[in-house]
Design an enzyme around this catalytic site. Structure first.
Site, PDB file in Angstrom:
ATOM      1  N   HIS A   1       8.562   2.909   9.250  1.00  0.00           N
ATOM      2  CA  HIS A   1       8.303   2.022  10.380  1.00  0.00           C
ATOM      3  C   HIS A   1       7.041   2.505  11.100  1.00  0.00           C
ATOM      4  O   HIS A   1       6.887   3.711  11.326  1.00  0.00           O
ATOM      5  CB  HIS A   1       9.501   2.035  11.336  1.00  0.00           C
ATOM      6  CG  HIS A   1       9.334   1.091  12.482  1.00  0.00           C
ATOM      7  ND1 HIS A   1       9.481  -0.279  12.352  1.00  0.00           N
ATOM      8  CD2 HIS A   1       9.002   1.318  13.771  1.00  0.00           C
ATOM      9  CE1 HIS A   1       9.249  -0.844  13.518  1.00  0.00           C
ATOM     10  NE2 HIS A   1       8.961   0.091  14.407  1.00  0.00           N
TER      11      HIS A   1
ATOM     12  N   SER B   1       0.835  -1.214   0.000  1.00  0.00           N
ATOM     13  CA  SER B   1       0.000   0.000   0.000  1.00  0.00           C
ATOM     14  C   SER B   1       0.870   1.264   0.000  1.00  0.00           C
ATOM     15  O   SER B   1       0.484   2.279  -0.585  1.00  0.00           O
ATOM     16  CB  SER B   1      -0.977  -0.007   1.173  1.00  0.00           C
ATOM     17  OG  SER B   1      -0.300   0.173   2.387  1.00  0.00           O
TER      18      SER B   1
HETATM   19  C1  GAR Z   1       3.769  -0.686   6.816  1.00  0.00           C
HETATM   20  O1  GAR Z   1       2.832  -0.373   7.820  1.00  0.00           O
HETATM   21  C2  GAR Z   1       5.166  -0.442   7.311  1.00  0.00           C
HETATM   22  O2  GAR Z   1       5.263   0.604   8.205  1.00  0.00           O
HETATM   23  C3  GAR Z   1       5.473  -1.753   7.954  1.00  0.00           C
HETATM   24  O3  GAR Z   1       4.915  -2.713   7.113  1.00  0.00           O
HETATM   25  C4  GAR Z   1       3.747  -2.180   6.526  1.00  0.00           C
HETATM   26  C5  GAR Z   1       3.783  -2.479   5.040  1.00  0.00           C
HETATM   27  O4  GAR Z   1       2.565  -2.141   4.456  1.00  0.00           O
HETATM   28  N1  GAR Z   1       6.878  -1.937   8.098  1.00  0.00           N
HETATM   29  C6  GAR Z   1       7.448  -2.512   9.155  1.00  0.00           C
HETATM   30  O5  GAR Z   1       6.814  -2.982  10.062  1.00  0.00           O
HETATM   31  C7  GAR Z   1       8.970  -2.533   9.107  1.00  0.00           C
HETATM   32  N2  GAR Z   1       9.496  -2.945  10.356  1.00  0.00           N
HETATM   33  P1  GAR Z   1       2.408  -2.075   2.888  1.00  0.00           P
HETATM   34  O6  GAR Z   1       3.009  -3.351   2.303  1.00  0.00           O
HETATM   35  O7  GAR Z   1       0.926  -2.028   2.672  1.00  0.00           O
HETATM   36  O8  GAR Z   1       3.115  -0.843   2.395  1.00  0.00           O
END
Ligand code: GAR
Length: 189
Positions: A111, A15
């Site tokens: 993060h 996303s």
């Molecule tokens: C996001 O919320 C990001 O902050 C988190 O993974 C999610 C990915 O969402 N990252 C971590 O936790 C890194 N330690 P997405 O695939 O929908 O962008």
């Protein structure tokens, strides 16, 4: 201002990748996503990349003997696409010094907490279980120590009394999708 050439690394839904791609389409971010690298074969990020006509390359960590070997394969792709900035957007692999040295101060990560609180995995759950009343998200430079590089941008998010973990997760993601494209636009190295 010159157009920044980005690579986005994603492991899951993507996303944030989509928010960045959309900010480029909207003219809010002068950049181009040259390539998306994903490590989970069924990552939805691949479909999002396709939607925006961005090449998506699977680099499955299971095919490599070490973290360093995985990072070398990634560097190979990044160099081939002449990438200026590496954007980690839900990239769930620990990186090695090899990748950091190949792109010094040119790797950004997001993060889902107000760093330096709640580093590591399940950050939203950690904050939720701790009972904090305010949490948020952080864009930072990548360093070898997990979730510890220089902070570039943060957004605070309230935790409401009736929130479920999912409610909080959604509220944080709304802010991630705002601050990540902004942080990339503002960052100069
Ligand atoms: C996001 O919320 C990001 O902050 C988190 O993974 C999610 C990915 O969402 N990252 C971590 O936790 C890194 N330690 P997405 O695939 O929908 O962008």
């Amino acid at each position: 201002m010159s157009v920044k050439v980005l690579a986005v690394l994603a492991s899951g839904s993507g996303s944030n990748l989509e928010a960045i791609a959309q900010a480029i389409v909207n003219g809010e971010l002068k950049a181009k996503i040259a390539v998306v690298i994903y490590n989970e074969p069924d990552a939805f990020a691949r479909q999002r990349a396709e939607k925006y006509g961005i090449p998506a390359i699977l680099v499955n960590h299971r095919d490599y003997k070490s973290r360093k070997a995985l990072d070398l394969a990634i560097i190979n792709i990044l160099e081939k696409y002449n990438v200026d900035l590496v954007i980690m957007a839900g990239w769930m692999r620990i990186v090695t010094q090899v990748l950091i040295d190949a792109f010094p101060e040119r790797i950004l990560n997001i993060h889902p907490s107000l760093l330096p609180s709640f580093k590591g995995i399940h950050a939203i759950e950690q904050a939720f279980n701790y009972g904090v009343k305010v949490t948020g998200c952080t864009v930072h430079l990548l360093s070898l120590e997990v979730d510890s590089g220089k902070i570039l941008k943060q957004a605070a998010v309230p935790v409401l009394p009736e929130d479920t973990l999912e409610d909080l997760q959604k509220r944080i993601q709304v802010q991630e999708h705002i601050i990540y494209p902004e942080a990339i636009a503002e960052y100069s190295h």
